[in-house]
Design a protein around this motif. Structure first.
Motif, short mmCIF file in Angstrom:
data_model
loop_
_atom_site.label_atom_id
_atom_site.label_comp_id
_atom_site.label_asym_id
_atom_site.label_seq_id
_atom_site.Cartn_x
_atom_site.Cartn_y
_atom_site.Cartn_z
N ILE A 1 -0.71 -4.86 -10.59
CA ILE A 1 -0.70 -4.00 -9.41
C ILE A 1 -1.11 -4.81 -8.17
O ILE A 1 -0.48 -4.72 -7.11
N CYS A 2 -2.15 -5.62 -8.32
CA CYS A 2 -2.61 -6.45 -7.19
C CYS A 2 -1.54 -7.46 -6.80
O CYS A 2 -1.31 -7.70 -5.60
N LEU B 1 4.21 -7.44 -1.74
CA LEU B 1 4.72 -6.42 -0.83
C LEU B 1 4.22 -6.69 0.59
O LEU B 1 4.99 -6.64 1.55
N PHE B 2 2.93 -6.99 0.73
CA PHE B 2 2.42 -7.27 2.07
C PHE B 2 3.00 -8.58 2.61
O PHE B 2 3.28 -8.70 3.81
N PHE C 1 8.20 -9.81 -5.22
CA PHE C 1 7.74 -8.42 -5.28
C PHE C 1 8.54 -7.64 -6.32
O PHE C 1 7.97 -6.93 -7.17
N LEU D 1 -6.71 -5.40 -0.85
CA LEU D 1 -6.73 -6.66 -1.60
C LEU D 1 -7.96 -7.48 -1.25
O LEU D 1 -8.55 -8.14 -2.12
N ILE E 1 -2.80 -2.52 2.86
CA ILE E 1 -2.71 -3.30 1.63
C ILE E 1 -3.63 -4.51 1.69
O ILE E 1 -4.33 -4.85 0.73
N ALA F 1 1.23 -5.66 -4.97
CA ALA F 1 0.77 -5.31 -3.62
C ALA F 1 0.73 -6.54 -2.72
O ALA F 1 1.10 -6.47 -1.54
#
Length: 469
Positions: free
Chosen positions: A309-310, A316-317, A116, A188, A184, A313
């Protein structure tokens, strides 16, 4: 023994924290690739069947032991067992299994946090070829200081949350993480299923093709689905019963367990809706195994519009999923010292920070400094040994203890378990001879089969292959 028991501030907090324990890397990492390996939608149907008839009742039993005793596994069996019985001895290996799980889970959580961070600050993975991305994962594993640093970050984050207490820390922070994780994931998923070419992935994932079961080997598929339904809920080491000890009797335990199973399964299914259509959209294989996350998906994000960005994300998830499990298991460990040794929470956190960092070092160093240690032969490492001991030994043995304790007269007795489970509003377990027989005899037999076949797969692969054809 401390009787000033903390409690959740809300029912939603209990559901999200318990689900956060279950929703770990087994859902968002293992489930998509194992679905890809074993034929897609047909595997998912078998998995859901086993989750309902196997994972769900054992989860209810763990919650019942926790709620009836108002303690974690370190003291729960002692409170419920008959005088002179020795069930309380099971608490020590269960807590040991929690430590063993953290010995490698902290390192893997560190991988998620690092990816991340890398996606946000550098984004260099987006500019690499597929071969270079795969090689970069190996470069990370060879960097001992890097792995140790991110492992310490993971331990620090998890225990800092636990140090704040049950309501402010474990419940409050997990609510935020889980809410963010779900948002998120949905974003996605919407991006993945609308990619050009994603329709084939959706067909593979959602339309059962039972011919694929024969291709993969029906016996292997059934055993894999059975194992996944068991391991996905983190059953057998008391990491669920601790949260049962923090709730009241306003709602029946089957109702609470059903909510958690639905949320846990929903996250696993949505993870598949992110990963599998994305792989199909860009011509990549969804059955790439554990390397799917680190070696394959960065290439997928590189080809997406707004891919960086994807990608950020996504990791992050993944980090939230891993951290929610860390927090839940850390709470179980810290509660053990509070319940059994009456150690104040903050002091227990400080002791365990040192202990868990030291215990986690062999795994972090197992890919580099200790790479010569190959417990299962060439290519294996410390993580493989620790994961095998938890997944194939402690989890099934611990689940066997819970099932026997809850359903036999030499334990807590089945009528006591059913009374506790059915207390409160909501779904109740029918008390009938067929279901009681199933809990008493069939469930222990299934757990024993999982235990035996897990060892056969590891130590007698030829015999395992002959059995499953």
């Amino acid at each position: 023994m401390n009787d000033n028991r903390e409690a959740f501030g809300s029912r939603l907090g209990f559901i999200l924290v318990s689900a956060g324990c279950a929703i770990g890397l087994g859902n968002v990492w293992r489930f998509p690739f194992i679905t890809g390996q074993y034929g897609g939608a047909a595997f998912v149907l078998i998995y859901l069947f086993f989750l309902a008839v196997f994972g769900f009742p054992i989860l209810v039993m763990e919650f019942a032991v926790g709620r009836a005793s108002r303690r974690g596994v370190g003291a729960s069996f002692a409170r419920l067992e008959k005088p002179g019985h020795k069930w309380h001895y099971a608490g020590v290996p269960m807590i040991a299994a929690n430590y063993l799980l953290m010995m490698f889970y902290t390192t893997v959580t560190g991988w998620m946090l690092y990816y991340f961070y890398r996606m946000v600050t550098m984004g260099d993975l987006m500019m690499m070829s597929p071969a270079e991305v795969g090689a970069e994962f190996g470069v990370m594993l060879s960097n001992a200081p890097l792995l140790c640093f991110w492992m310490v970050v993971a331990v620090s984050l998890g225990l800092s949350i636990v140090a704040l207490g049950l309501k402010k820390g474990v419940e409050g922070v997990t609510k935020i993480m889980m809410s963010a994780l779900l948002v998120i994931m949905l974003l996605l998923m919407l991006r993945a299923v609308t990619l050009p070419g994603a329709a084939e992935g959706l067909k593979f994932y959602l339309m059962p093709d039972f011919a694929k079961l024969r291709e993969a080997g029906l016996g292997k598929v059934i055993f894999a689905a059975l194992g996944q339904s068991f391991f996905t809920l983190s059953l057998g080491i008391g990491s669920m019963s601790i949260f049962g000890s923090y709730i009241d009797k306003r709602h029946s335990l089957p109702k609470e367990a059903a909510n958690i199973c639905i949320l846990d399964t929903g996250v696993a299914l949505v993870a598949g809706l992110i990963i599998i259509p994305s792989c199909f959209a860009f011509g990549l294989s969804p059955n790439a195994g554990p390397g799917l996350i680190f070696a394959t998906l960065p290439n997928v994000f590189a080809q997406m519009p707004a891919g960086r960005i994807c990608g950020a994300a996504f990791f992050l998830f993944m980090s939230f999923a891993a951290l929610s499990t860390l927090v839940a298991v850390f709470e179980n460990i810290v509660a053990f010292w509070i319940d059994v040794r009456n150690v104040p929470r903050v002091k227990a956190v400080k002791w365990n920070f040192v202990a868990i960092v030291l215990l986690s070092l062999p795994c972090a160093l197992g890919f580099n400094v200790l790479s010569g240690f190959e417990p299962f032969g060439e290519g294996s490492c410390v993580l493989d040994l620790e994961d095998f001991l938890v997944s194939n030994t402690f989890l099934p043995l611990g689940a066997l203890v819970f099932v026997l304790f809850c359903n036999h007269k030499f334990g807590w007795k089945q009528e006591n378990f059913l009374t506790e489970a059915n207390s409160g509003n909501g779904i109740r377990i029918p008390v009938n001879p067929v279901l009681c027989f199933y809990f008493k005899w069939v469930l222990p037999a299934v757990i024993f089969v999982i235990l035996v076949f897990g060892y056969l797969e590891k130590f007698a692969p030829g015999l395992y292959a002959r059995i499953f054809g």
